[in-house]
Design an enzyme around this catalytic site. Structure first.
Site, mmCIF file in Angstrom:
data_model
loop_
_atom_site.group_PDB
_atom_site.id
_atom_site.type_symbol
_atom_site.label_atom_id
_atom_site.label_comp_id
_atom_site.label_asym_id
_atom_site.label_seq_id
_atom_site.Cartn_x
_atom_site.Cartn_y
_atom_site.Cartn_z
ATOM 1 N N ARG A 269 -49.777 83.438 -72.474
ATOM 2 C CA ARG A 269 -48.641 84.189 -73.009
ATOM 3 C C ARG A 269 -48.258 85.334 -72.079
ATOM 4 O O ARG A 269 -49.115 85.979 -71.487
ATOM 5 C CB ARG A 269 -48.976 84.731 -74.399
ATOM 6 C CG ARG A 269 -49.321 83.634 -75.402
ATOM 7 C CD ARG A 269 -49.707 84.204 -76.755
ATOM 8 N NE ARG A 269 -50.150 83.159 -77.657
ATOM 9 C CZ ARG A 269 -51.404 82.729 -77.749
ATOM 10 N NH1 ARG A 269 -52.339 83.300 -76.997
ATOM 11 N NH2 ARG A 269 -51.732 81.763 -78.579
ATOM 12 N N HIS B 157 -41.120 80.960 -69.751
ATOM 13 C CA HIS B 157 -39.892 80.732 -70.510
ATOM 14 C C HIS B 157 -40.076 81.258 -71.926
ATOM 15 O O HIS B 157 -41.198 81.405 -72.410
ATOM 16 C CB HIS B 157 -39.532 79.248 -70.542
ATOM 17 C CG HIS B 157 -40.615 78.367 -71.123
ATOM 18 N ND1 HIS B 157 -41.710 77.979 -70.383
ATOM 19 C CD2 HIS B 157 -40.773 77.824 -72.348
ATOM 20 C CE1 HIS B 157 -42.495 77.212 -71.134
ATOM 21 N NE2 HIS B 157 -41.960 77.112 -72.334
#
Length: 266
Positions: free
Chosen positions: A144, A125
């Protein structure tokens, strides 16, 4: 992630993705269907997403530049879709970042005031703009994916994702008193209350069996615990042990959030 049907449309409409990942991976997506079973669909999604995220920086930069130029030209003759507008916005912030083009793989969610969504573990997200409160369960790592100058662990990222498809459920909250709404995700770690007090109002947070954290985001007022009363204002954070009743009041206005253990546990 976008459902497989929507992703097929993306691959047909965005030739730059095809250039980035290659026809073999694109055809795998175009040929698969929900009738093939969840595991087969997940495998195909994982393959194309891994190929996307593994592309060289040089190729990613080249493809994003082509995508930007095409969309800017097409914006002169048609209204760009929301996802296309988002990609141009991201490109301004993170030029040449693979996260720009990977946005086509994800749902673009716009929340109105008072709405919330929840994400399970290992769901990618990105927060784009606006103001929100985020509550996260205890985590031992953050991997990440993009839209960052920091290190990306692509292998770990692509192996850990769920590749769950479909639009996320939007929570409207349930009222617990005239000024407070509670947001209950379908897992045990936490729940979040939003309390908005107008001038002269007060709200009681009754005793619960777990601890709570309060964050004041607007205004000023008072917090009363037993015989003690403290002034609170925007930016203050309060910790309440288990079995602690707190009453908030204001002579102007006050907005705060409470995070605590999900009440389904008690």
């Amino acid at each position: 992630m976008e459902c497989i049907t929507e992703l097929k449309n993306v691959l047909k409409d965005v030739p730059e993705i095809v250039e980035l990942v290659g026809n073999e991976y694109v055809n795998q997506v175009l040929d698969v269907s929900e009738q093939d079973g969840k595991e087969k669909v997940k495998s195909v999604l994982q393959s194309i997403f891994t190929q996307l995220m593994s592309a060289s920086k040089e190729l990613v930069s080249k493809v994003i530049t082509k995508l930007k130029n095409r969309l800017q030209m097409e914006s002169q003759v048609r209204q760009l879709m929301e996802k296309e507008q988002l990609v141009l916005r991201l490109e301004k912030q993170y030029p040449g970042d693979v996260g720009v083009i990977s946005a086509f793989f994800f749902n673009y969610v716009k929340l109105n005031p008072g709405e919330a969504l929840y994400l399970g573990a290992n769901e990618p997200h990105a927060y784009i703009y606006g103001e929100c409160i985020e509550c996260m369960a205890t985590s031992d790592n953050v991997v990440r994916a993009g839209l960052t100058p920091k290190h990306r662990d692509v292998q770990t990222l692509c192996s850990m994702l769920t590749y769950k498809q479909g639009f996320p459920e939007i929570l409207q909250g349930v009222p617990v008193n005239p000024y407070t709404r509670r947001y209950l995700p379908p897992f045990d770690e936490f729940e979040v209350d939003c309390c908005s007090l107008p001038k002269g109002a007060s709200a009681m947070f009754p005793e619960v069996e777990g601890p709570s954290i309060f964050v004041v985001t607007e205004g000023e007022g008072t917090a009363s615990v037993r015989a003690s009363e403290e002034q609170v204002r925007e930016g203050d954070v309060l910790f309440a042990p288990a079995s602690t009743e707190i009453i908030f009041g204001t002579s102007s206005q006050l907005k705060l959030y409470r995070a605590g253990v999900n009440s389904r546990l008690f």
